[in-house]
Design a protein around this motif. Structure first.
Motif, PDB file in Angstrom:
ATOM      1  N   UNK A  22       0.851  -1.456   0.069  1.00  0.00           N
ATOM      2  CA  UNK A  22      -0.410   0.163   0.206  1.00  0.00           C
ATOM      3  C   UNK A  22       0.812   1.400   0.437  1.00  0.00           C
ATOM      4  N   UNK A  23       2.256   1.244  -0.309  1.00  0.00           N
ATOM      5  CA  UNK A  23       3.181   2.534  -0.382  1.00  0.00           C
ATOM      6  C   UNK A  23       2.868   2.828  -1.462  1.00  0.00           C
ATOM      7  N   UNK A  24       3.727   3.824  -0.960  1.00  0.00           N
ATOM      8  CA  UNK A  24       3.914   5.145  -3.060  1.00  0.00           C
ATOM      9  C   UNK A  24       4.699   4.986  -3.254  1.00  0.00           C
ATOM     10  N   UNK A  25       5.060   4.906  -4.482  1.00  0.00           N
ATOM     11  CA  UNK A  25       6.477   4.780  -5.671  1.00  0.00           C
ATOM     12  C   UNK A  25       7.587   5.370  -4.641  1.00  0.00           C
ATOM     13  N   UNK A  26       7.732   6.716  -4.012  1.00  0.00           N
ATOM     14  CA  UNK A  26       8.417   6.932  -3.278  1.00  0.00           C
ATOM     15  C   UNK A  26       8.696   6.752  -1.369  1.00  0.00           C
ATOM     16  N   UNK A  27       7.619   6.621  -1.057  1.00  0.00           N
ATOM     17  CA  UNK A  27       7.128   6.032   0.669  1.00  0.00           C
ATOM     18  C   UNK A  27       7.889   4.728  -0.092  1.00  0.00           C
ATOM     19  N   UNK A  28       7.900   3.457  -1.049  1.00  0.00           N
ATOM     20  CA  UNK A  28       8.580   2.160  -0.746  1.00  0.00           C
ATOM     21  C   UNK A  28      10.378   2.809  -0.855  1.00  0.00           C
ATOM     22  N   UNK A  29      10.351   4.012  -1.635  1.00  0.00           N
ATOM     23  CA  UNK A  29      11.993   4.689  -1.838  1.00  0.00           C
ATOM     24  C   UNK A  29      12.479   4.620  -0.487  1.00  0.00           C
ATOM     25  N   UNK A  30      11.841   5.426  -0.028  1.00  0.00           N
ATOM     26  CA  UNK A  30      12.249   6.164   1.741  1.00  0.00           C
ATOM     27  C   UNK A  30      12.244   4.884   2.538  1.00  0.00           C
ATOM     28  N   UNK A  31      11.657   3.727   2.008  1.00  0.00           N
ATOM     29  CA  UNK A  31      11.982   2.698   3.067  1.00  0.00           C
ATOM     30  C   UNK A  31      13.236   1.502   2.340  1.00  0.00           C
ATOM     31  N   UNK A  32      13.784   1.625   1.841  1.00  0.00           N
ATOM     32  CA  UNK A  32      14.461   0.986   0.678  1.00  0.00           C
ATOM     33  C   UNK A  32      15.966   1.619   1.053  1.00  0.00           C
ATOM     34  N   UNK A  33      14.965   3.377   1.235  1.00  0.00           N
ATOM     35  CA  UNK A  33      16.652   3.860   1.433  1.00  0.00           C
ATOM     36  C   UNK A  33      17.134   4.126   3.085  1.00  0.00           C
ATOM     37  N   UNK A  34      16.470   3.918   3.997  1.00  0.00           N
ATOM     38  CA  UNK A  34      16.514   3.235   5.620  1.00  0.00           C
ATOM     39  C   UNK A  34      17.521   3.097   5.529  1.00  0.00           C
ATOM     40  N   UNK A  35      17.355   1.136   4.601  1.00  0.00           N
ATOM     41  CA  UNK A  35      17.947   0.513   5.256  1.00  0.00           C
ATOM     42  C   UNK A  35      19.852   0.993   5.153  1.00  0.00           C
TER      43      UNK A  35
END
Lengths: 233, 200
Positions: free
Chosen positions: B127-140
Protein backbone atom coordinates in the motif's frame (compact mmCIF):
# COMPACT_ATOMS: atom_id res chain seq x y z
CA UNK A 1 40.95 -11.78 13.06
CA UNK A 2 39.26 -14.49 15.10
CA UNK A 3 37.12 -11.83 16.65
CA UNK A 4 36.07 -10.62 13.19
CA UNK A 5 35.20 -14.17 12.12
CA UNK A 6 33.17 -14.71 15.24
CA UNK A 7 31.23 -11.50 14.69
CA UNK A 8 30.65 -12.39 11.02
CA UNK A 9 29.44 -15.82 12.07
CA UNK A 10 26.98 -14.33 14.51
CA UNK A 11 25.73 -11.92 11.89
CA UNK A 12 25.30 -14.82 9.49
CA UNK A 13 23.31 -16.76 12.07
CA UNK A 14 21.20 -13.70 12.72
CA UNK A 15 20.59 -13.14 9.02
CA UNK A 16 19.73 -16.79 8.43
CA UNK A 17 17.16 -16.72 11.23
CA UNK A 18 15.73 -13.46 9.93
CA UNK A 19 15.31 -14.97 6.46
CA UNK A 20 13.63 -18.10 7.81
CA UNK A 21 11.27 -16.00 9.88
CA UNK A 22 10.43 -13.72 6.98
CA UNK A 23 9.71 -16.60 4.60
CA UNK A 24 7.50 -18.42 7.11
CA UNK A 25 5.64 -15.19 7.79
CA UNK A 26 5.15 -14.61 4.04
CA UNK A 27 3.88 -18.16 3.62
CA UNK A 28 1.28 -17.56 6.34
CA UNK A 29 0.25 -14.17 4.92
CA UNK A 30 -0.47 -15.67 1.50
CA UNK A 31 -1.89 -18.94 2.78
CA UNK A 32 -3.86 -19.40 -0.44
CA UNK A 33 -0.66 -19.73 -2.46
CA UNK A 34 0.96 -21.95 0.13
CA UNK A 35 -1.94 -24.35 0.29
CA UNK A 36 -2.30 -24.52 -3.49
CA UNK A 37 -0.16 -27.67 -3.77
CA UNK A 38 -1.93 -29.66 -1.09
CA UNK A 39 -5.38 -28.59 -2.29
CA UNK A 40 -4.50 -29.64 -5.84
CA UNK A 41 -3.29 -32.94 -4.39
CA UNK A 42 -6.55 -33.57 -2.53
CA UNK A 43 -8.90 -32.48 -5.29
CA UNK A 44 -7.19 -34.35 -8.11
CA UNK A 45 -6.83 -37.50 -6.03
CA UNK A 46 -10.52 -37.50 -5.22
CA UNK A 47 -11.19 -37.61 -8.98
CA UNK A 48 -9.66 -41.06 -9.29
CA UNK A 49 -12.37 -43.05 -7.46
CA UNK A 50 -14.86 -41.22 -9.68
CA UNK A 51 -12.89 -41.88 -12.85
CA UNK A 52 -11.83 -45.51 -12.46
CA UNK A 53 -14.78 -46.60 -10.34
CA UNK A 54 -14.96 -47.19 -6.60
CA UNK A 55 -13.84 -50.82 -6.80
CA UNK A 56 -11.48 -51.34 -3.87
CA UNK A 57 -9.17 -53.76 -5.75
CA UNK A 58 -8.49 -51.37 -8.59
CA UNK A 59 -7.93 -48.41 -6.28
CA UNK A 60 -5.63 -50.38 -4.02
CA UNK A 61 -3.58 -51.55 -7.00
CA UNK A 62 -3.04 -48.09 -8.50
CA UNK A 63 -3.21 -46.18 -5.19
CA UNK A 64 0.45 -45.75 -4.28
CA UNK A 65 1.47 -44.89 -7.83
CA UNK A 66 -1.28 -42.31 -8.25
CA UNK A 67 -0.52 -40.69 -4.91
CA UNK A 68 3.16 -40.39 -5.77
CA UNK A 69 2.55 -38.98 -9.23
CA UNK A 70 0.22 -36.38 -7.80
CA UNK A 71 2.75 -35.55 -5.08
CA UNK A 72 5.34 -34.82 -7.77
CA UNK A 73 2.92 -32.55 -9.59
CA UNK A 74 1.82 -30.83 -6.40
CA UNK A 75 5.41 -29.94 -5.51
CA UNK A 76 6.08 -28.86 -9.09
CA UNK A 77 3.09 -26.55 -8.98
CA UNK A 78 4.53 -24.60 -6.06
CA UNK A 79 8.12 -24.35 -7.35
CA UNK A 80 7.84 -21.05 -9.20
CA UNK A 81 7.26 -19.13 -5.97
CA UNK A 82 10.62 -20.31 -4.61
CA UNK A 83 12.82 -17.60 -6.13
CA UNK A 84 10.78 -15.71 -8.68
CA UNK A 85 9.25 -13.06 -6.46
CA UNK A 86 12.58 -12.51 -4.71
CA UNK A 87 14.26 -11.91 -8.05
CA UNK A 88 11.53 -9.56 -9.27
CA UNK A 89 11.41 -7.31 -6.23
CA UNK A 90 15.17 -7.14 -5.66
CA UNK A 91 15.17 -9.22 -2.46
CA UNK A 92 17.54 -11.69 -4.05
CA UNK A 93 20.14 -8.93 -4.53
CA UNK A 94 19.64 -7.90 -0.93
CA UNK A 95 20.21 -11.49 0.17
CA UNK A 96 23.30 -11.83 -2.02
CA UNK A 97 24.79 -8.67 -0.50
CA UNK A 98 23.99 -9.59 3.09
CA UNK A 99 27.22 -11.54 3.48
CA UNK A 100 25.16 -14.71 3.95
CA UNK A 101 26.42 -17.36 1.46
CA UNK A 102 23.82 -17.92 -1.27
CA UNK A 103 24.05 -21.67 -0.62
CA UNK A 104 22.73 -21.10 2.91
CA UNK A 105 19.99 -18.86 1.52
CA UNK A 106 18.98 -21.73 -0.77
CA UNK A 107 18.91 -24.27 2.06
CA UNK A 108 16.70 -21.99 4.15
CA UNK A 109 14.32 -21.21 1.31
CA UNK A 110 14.04 -24.90 0.41
CA UNK A 111 13.37 -25.82 4.04
CA UNK A 112 10.55 -23.28 4.28
CA UNK A 113 9.19 -24.40 0.92
CA UNK A 114 9.16 -28.00 2.12
CA UNK A 115 7.38 -27.05 5.33
CA UNK A 116 4.59 -25.48 3.29
CA UNK A 117 4.40 -28.15 0.57
CA UNK A 118 5.99 -31.54 1.24
CA UNK A 119 5.21 -31.64 4.95
CA UNK A 120 1.53 -30.92 4.30
CA UNK A 121 1.43 -33.80 1.81
CA UNK A 122 2.99 -36.07 4.43
CA UNK A 123 0.38 -35.04 6.98
CA UNK A 124 -2.65 -35.63 4.73
CA UNK A 125 -1.30 -38.83 3.17
CA UNK A 126 -2.80 -41.33 5.69
CA UNK A 127 -6.19 -39.91 4.80
CA UNK A 128 -5.48 -40.46 1.13
CA UNK A 129 -4.34 -44.01 1.76
CA UNK A 130 -7.79 -44.68 3.21
CA UNK A 131 -9.47 -42.90 0.32
CA UNK A 132 -7.64 -45.15 -2.14
CA UNK A 133 -8.50 -48.19 0.06
CA UNK A 134 -4.84 -49.10 0.55
CA UNK A 135 -4.14 -51.81 3.18
CA UNK A 136 -3.36 -50.83 6.76
CA UNK A 137 0.42 -51.04 6.28
CA UNK A 138 0.23 -48.09 3.92
CA UNK A 139 -0.84 -45.91 6.82
CA UNK A 140 2.77 -45.74 8.02
CA UNK A 141 4.62 -46.62 4.82
CA UNK A 142 3.13 -43.86 2.68
CA UNK A 143 3.83 -40.96 5.08
CA UNK A 144 7.32 -42.29 5.74
CA UNK A 145 8.10 -42.61 2.03
CA UNK A 146 6.78 -39.10 1.38
CA UNK A 147 8.75 -37.78 4.35
CA UNK A 148 11.94 -39.17 2.81
CA UNK A 149 11.07 -38.32 -0.80
CA UNK A 150 9.46 -34.88 -0.83
CA UNK A 151 12.54 -32.95 0.41
CA UNK A 152 14.38 -34.37 -2.61
CA UNK A 153 11.58 -33.09 -4.84
CA UNK A 154 11.92 -29.59 -3.38
CA UNK A 155 15.73 -29.56 -3.64
CA UNK A 156 15.89 -30.89 -7.21
CA UNK A 157 13.07 -28.54 -8.19
CA UNK A 158 14.99 -25.67 -6.70
CA UNK A 159 17.82 -26.26 -9.19
CA UNK A 160 15.39 -26.22 -12.08
CA UNK A 161 13.56 -23.11 -10.98
CA UNK A 162 16.83 -21.23 -10.37
CA UNK A 163 18.18 -22.18 -13.79
CA UNK A 164 15.08 -20.95 -15.57
CA UNK A 165 14.62 -17.76 -13.55
CA UNK A 166 13.81 -14.86 -15.76
CA UNK A 167 12.96 -16.97 -18.80
CA UNK A 168 9.54 -16.14 -20.12
CA UNK A 169 8.10 -19.64 -20.20
CA UNK A 170 9.66 -20.31 -16.79
CA UNK A 171 7.15 -22.55 -15.13
CA UNK A 172 6.37 -24.73 -18.15
CA UNK A 173 10.05 -25.22 -18.89
CA UNK A 174 10.72 -25.94 -15.22
CA UNK A 175 8.19 -28.77 -15.42
CA UNK A 176 9.85 -30.21 -18.52
CA UNK A 177 13.30 -29.90 -16.99
CA UNK A 178 12.48 -31.19 -13.54
CA UNK A 179 9.94 -33.98 -14.08
CA UNK A 180 12.44 -36.41 -15.67
CA UNK A 181 14.73 -35.84 -12.69
CA UNK A 182 11.87 -36.82 -10.37
CA UNK A 183 11.60 -40.31 -11.89
CA UNK A 184 14.02 -42.03 -9.44
CA UNK A 185 12.09 -40.64 -6.48
CA UNK A 186 8.87 -41.87 -8.06
CA UNK A 187 10.22 -45.37 -8.68
CA UNK A 188 11.66 -45.90 -5.24
CA UNK A 189 8.81 -44.10 -3.51
CA UNK A 190 6.25 -46.41 -5.10
CA UNK A 191 8.33 -49.53 -4.52
CA UNK A 192 8.79 -48.59 -0.85
CA UNK A 193 5.05 -48.28 -0.34
CA UNK A 194 4.21 -51.38 -2.40
CA UNK A 195 6.92 -53.40 -0.67
CA UNK A 196 5.47 -52.52 2.71
CA UNK A 197 1.89 -53.27 1.63
CA UNK A 198 2.72 -56.62 0.05
CA UNK A 199 5.00 -57.61 2.90
CA UNK A 200 8.01 -57.95 0.61
CA UNK A 201 10.24 -55.89 2.87
CA UNK A 202 10.74 -52.26 1.96
CA UNK A 203 14.02 -51.51 3.73
CA UNK A 204 16.08 -51.10 0.57
CA UNK A 205 13.82 -48.57 -1.22
CA UNK A 206 13.43 -46.57 1.99
CA UNK A 207 17.19 -46.43 2.38
CA UNK A 208 17.60 -45.40 -1.24
CA UNK A 209 15.03 -42.63 -0.76
CA UNK A 210 17.02 -41.43 2.25
CA UNK A 211 20.27 -41.59 0.29
CA UNK A 212 18.77 -39.55 -2.55
CA UNK A 213 17.63 -36.95 -0.05
CA UNK A 214 21.12 -36.65 1.42
CA UNK A 215 22.71 -36.41 -2.02
CA UNK A 216 20.25 -33.72 -3.04
CA UNK A 217 20.87 -31.83 0.19
CA UNK A 218 24.60 -31.91 -0.47
CA UNK A 219 24.54 -30.91 -4.14
CA UNK A 220 21.41 -28.89 -4.85
CA UNK A 221 22.39 -25.78 -2.81
CA UNK A 222 25.55 -25.30 -4.88
CA UNK A 223 23.83 -25.85 -8.22
CA UNK A 224 20.94 -23.58 -7.23
CA UNK A 225 23.23 -20.83 -5.98
CA UNK A 226 25.12 -20.91 -9.29
CA UNK A 227 21.82 -20.54 -11.12
CA UNK A 228 20.80 -17.62 -8.93
CA UNK A 229 24.12 -15.84 -9.55
CA UNK A 230 23.55 -16.16 -13.29
CA UNK A 231 20.04 -14.83 -12.95
CA UNK A 232 21.31 -11.70 -11.18
CA UNK A 233 23.90 -10.81 -13.83
CA UNK B 1 37.14 2.03 4.58
CA UNK B 2 40.43 2.22 2.81
CA UNK B 3 41.12 3.71 -0.60
CA UNK B 4 39.08 2.06 -3.33
CA UNK B 5 40.68 1.92 -6.75
CA UNK B 6 39.66 0.51 -10.07
CA UNK B 7 41.90 0.23 -13.10
CA UNK B 8 41.47 -0.79 -16.74
CA UNK B 9 37.89 -1.89 -16.15
CA UNK B 10 36.13 -3.08 -19.29
CA UNK B 11 32.62 -4.38 -19.62
CA UNK B 12 30.44 -5.38 -22.55
CA UNK B 13 26.79 -6.34 -22.52
CA UNK B 14 24.92 -8.00 -25.37
CA UNK B 15 27.93 -7.79 -27.65
CA UNK B 16 28.35 -4.05 -27.14
CA UNK B 17 31.22 -2.43 -25.25
CA UNK B 18 29.85 -0.25 -22.47
CA UNK B 19 33.20 1.03 -21.27
CA UNK B 20 36.84 0.10 -21.33
CA UNK B 21 40.00 1.49 -19.78
CA UNK B 22 37.91 2.86 -16.99
CA UNK B 23 39.80 3.83 -13.86
CA UNK B 24 39.16 5.77 -10.68
CA UNK B 25 40.64 6.17 -7.25
CA UNK B 26 38.56 7.09 -4.23
CA UNK B 27 39.78 8.00 -0.76
CA UNK B 28 37.68 7.84 2.39
CA UNK B 29 35.13 10.64 2.32
CA UNK B 30 35.02 10.86 -1.47
CA UNK B 31 31.84 10.97 -3.51
CA UNK B 32 31.75 9.83 -7.12
CA UNK B 33 28.88 10.82 -9.37
CA UNK B 34 28.27 8.69 -12.45
CA UNK B 35 26.68 10.61 -15.30
CA UNK B 36 25.83 9.81 -18.87
CA UNK B 37 22.84 9.12 -21.08
CA UNK B 38 20.49 6.14 -20.61
CA UNK B 39 22.15 2.88 -21.44
CA UNK B 40 25.67 4.23 -21.03
CA UNK B 41 26.54 1.68 -18.35
CA UNK B 42 25.98 3.54 -15.08
CA UNK B 43 23.87 0.78 -13.58
CA UNK B 44 26.16 -1.89 -14.99
CA UNK B 45 29.19 -0.25 -13.37
CA UNK B 46 27.41 -0.16 -10.01
CA UNK B 47 26.33 -3.77 -10.38
CA UNK B 48 29.90 -4.67 -11.30
CA UNK B 49 31.18 -2.99 -8.13
CA UNK B 50 28.60 -4.91 -6.11
CA UNK B 51 29.85 -8.18 -7.60
CA UNK B 52 26.81 -9.11 -9.65
CA UNK B 53 28.60 -8.77 -12.99
CA UNK B 54 32.16 -9.77 -13.69
CA UNK B 55 34.26 -7.26 -15.65
CA UNK B 56 35.85 -8.52 -18.84
CA UNK B 57 39.11 -6.92 -17.86
CA UNK B 58 40.62 -4.85 -15.11
CA UNK B 59 40.68 -5.10 -11.38
CA UNK B 60 39.35 -3.47 -8.24
CA UNK B 61 41.67 -2.82 -5.34
CA UNK B 62 40.96 -2.09 -1.75
CA UNK B 63 43.92 -0.67 0.16
CA UNK B 64 46.18 -1.66 -2.74
CA UNK B 65 45.13 -5.31 -2.69
CA UNK B 66 42.98 -6.78 -5.47
CA UNK B 67 39.54 -7.81 -4.24
CA UNK B 68 36.78 -9.93 -5.68
CA UNK B 69 33.60 -7.84 -5.43
CA UNK B 70 31.45 -10.97 -5.27
CA UNK B 71 33.21 -12.23 -2.13
CA UNK B 72 31.17 -11.94 1.03
CA UNK B 73 34.05 -10.12 2.76
CA UNK B 74 33.77 -7.27 0.28
CA UNK B 75 30.02 -7.36 0.04
CA UNK B 76 29.53 -7.09 3.76
CA UNK B 77 31.18 -3.65 3.53
CA UNK B 78 28.73 -2.16 1.06
CA UNK B 79 25.14 -1.07 0.69
CA UNK B 80 23.63 -1.30 -2.79
CA UNK B 81 20.43 0.51 -3.67
CA UNK B 82 19.32 -0.69 -7.09
CA UNK B 83 16.22 -0.06 -9.19
CA UNK B 84 14.22 -2.62 -7.23
CA UNK B 85 13.46 -1.72 -3.64
CA UNK B 86 13.43 -5.25 -2.19
CA UNK B 87 10.17 -4.61 -0.34
CA UNK B 88 7.72 -7.41 0.37
CA UNK B 89 4.16 -6.25 -0.19
CA UNK B 90 2.69 -8.65 2.34
CA UNK B 91 4.91 -7.45 5.17
CA UNK B 92 4.47 -4.22 7.07
CA UNK B 93 7.03 -1.44 6.82
CA UNK B 94 8.29 -2.35 10.29
CA UNK B 95 8.73 -6.01 9.34
CA UNK B 96 10.47 -5.09 6.08
CA UNK B 97 12.86 -2.74 7.86
CA UNK B 98 13.54 -5.23 10.64
CA UNK B 99 14.42 -7.89 8.08
CA UNK B 100 16.74 -5.59 6.12
CA UNK B 101 18.42 -4.48 9.32
CA UNK B 102 18.99 -7.94 10.71
CA UNK B 103 20.20 -9.20 7.34
CA UNK B 104 22.76 -6.40 7.18
CA UNK B 105 23.88 -7.22 10.71
CA UNK B 106 22.56 -4.06 12.32
CA UNK B 107 21.00 -3.71 15.74
CA UNK B 108 17.24 -3.85 16.02
CA UNK B 109 16.83 -0.71 18.12
CA UNK B 110 15.91 2.11 15.76
CA UNK B 111 16.76 5.37 17.43
CA UNK B 112 16.83 7.50 14.32
CA UNK B 113 14.38 7.65 11.48
CA UNK B 114 16.37 9.42 8.77
CA UNK B 115 13.77 9.05 6.03
CA UNK B 116 10.68 9.76 8.14
CA UNK B 117 8.92 6.45 7.67
CA UNK B 118 7.90 5.96 11.32
CA UNK B 119 4.33 7.05 10.51
CA UNK B 120 4.04 4.22 8.00
CA UNK B 121 5.34 1.45 10.26
CA UNK B 122 2.12 -0.56 10.44
CA UNK B 123 1.22 -0.21 6.77
CA UNK B 124 1.75 -3.16 4.44
CA UNK B 125 4.38 -2.74 1.73
CA UNK B 126 1.91 -3.11 -1.13
CA UNK B 127 0.00 0.00 0.00
CA UNK B 128 3.03 2.31 -0.19
CA UNK B 129 3.48 4.91 -2.90
CA UNK B 130 6.58 4.82 -5.11
CA UNK B 131 8.28 7.54 -3.09
CA UNK B 132 7.44 5.86 0.22
CA UNK B 133 8.84 2.59 -1.07
CA UNK B 134 12.05 4.36 -2.05
CA UNK B 135 12.32 5.94 1.41
CA UNK B 136 11.94 2.54 3.03
CA UNK B 137 14.64 1.10 0.76
CA UNK B 138 16.98 4.00 1.53
CA UNK B 139 16.43 3.49 5.25
CA UNK B 140 18.57 0.40 5.11
CA UNK B 141 21.61 2.59 4.34
CA UNK B 142 21.56 3.67 7.97
CA UNK B 143 20.27 0.44 9.47
CA UNK B 144 23.79 -0.96 9.65
CA UNK B 145 27.00 0.98 9.17
CA UNK B 146 28.76 -0.07 5.98
CA UNK B 147 31.51 2.10 4.48
CA UNK B 148 30.73 1.88 0.75
CA UNK B 149 27.39 3.06 -0.63
CA UNK B 150 26.45 2.22 -4.22
CA UNK B 151 23.34 4.18 -5.18
CA UNK B 152 21.56 3.70 -8.48
CA UNK B 153 19.21 6.64 -9.12
CA UNK B 154 18.49 6.97 -5.40
CA UNK B 155 16.27 10.02 -5.85
CA UNK B 156 13.65 8.40 -8.09
CA UNK B 157 10.17 9.24 -6.85
CA UNK B 158 11.33 11.22 -3.84
CA UNK B 159 9.81 14.56 -2.86
CA UNK B 160 11.94 17.62 -2.13
CA UNK B 161 12.08 17.02 1.64
CA UNK B 162 13.17 13.41 1.17
CA UNK B 163 15.88 14.41 -1.29
CA UNK B 164 17.18 16.83 1.32
CA UNK B 165 17.22 14.02 3.86
CA UNK B 166 19.09 11.79 1.42
CA UNK B 167 21.66 14.49 0.72
CA UNK B 168 22.15 15.01 4.45
CA UNK B 169 22.63 11.25 4.95
CA UNK B 170 25.22 11.17 2.16
CA UNK B 171 27.02 14.19 3.63
CA UNK B 172 27.14 12.63 7.11
CA UNK B 173 28.31 9.32 5.72
CA UNK B 174 31.16 10.97 3.81
CA UNK B 175 32.08 13.13 6.78
CA UNK B 176 32.47 9.91 8.76
CA UNK B 177 34.93 8.58 6.17
CA UNK B 178 32.54 6.61 4.00
CA UNK B 179 32.61 6.45 0.21
CA UNK B 180 29.56 7.10 -1.96
CA UNK B 181 29.24 6.17 -5.63
CA UNK B 182 25.97 7.32 -7.12
CA UNK B 183 24.36 7.33 -10.55
CA UNK B 184 21.97 10.22 -10.89
CA UNK B 185 20.36 12.47 -13.45
CA UNK B 186 20.81 15.49 -11.27
CA UNK B 187 18.00 15.16 -8.77
CA UNK B 188 20.48 14.35 -6.01
CA UNK B 189 23.42 16.70 -5.55
CA UNK B 190 26.69 15.70 -3.96
CA UNK B 191 29.12 18.23 -2.52
CA UNK B 192 32.68 18.49 -3.80
CA UNK B 193 32.33 15.30 -5.73
CA UNK B 194 34.22 13.64 -8.52
CA UNK B 195 32.42 13.00 -11.78
CA UNK B 196 32.77 10.03 -14.05
CA UNK B 197 31.05 10.54 -17.37
CA UNK B 198 30.12 7.35 -19.16
CA UNK B 199 29.04 6.82 -22.73
CA UNK B 200 31.14 9.45 -24.44
Amino acid sequence: MNEVNRVNGMNGMNGALALARRDIRLAFRSAGDSLLGVIFFLVSLSLFPLGVGASADVLARIGSGVIWVLALLAVLLTLDRLYESDLDDGSLELLALSGLPLEIVVVIKCAVHWLTSGLLLVLVSPLLAILMSLPADALWALPLALLLGTPTLTLVGSIGSALLLGSRQGSVLTALLVLPLYIPVLIFGVSAVDGAILGLGAKAPFLILAAMQLAALALAPFATAAGLRLAME
Amino acid sequence: MLPLEASDLALGRNGRILFDNLAFELAPGDGLLLTGPNGSGKSSLLRLLAGFIRPHAGEIRLDGRPVDPSSSDFRSQLHFIGHANAIKGRLTVRENLEFMTRLAGGGTGHATDPFAIADLFERQGRFLSAGQRRRLALSRLLSAPRPLWLLDEPGVGLDRASIDRLQRAIRDHRAAGGIVIAASHGDVALEQHLVLELGR
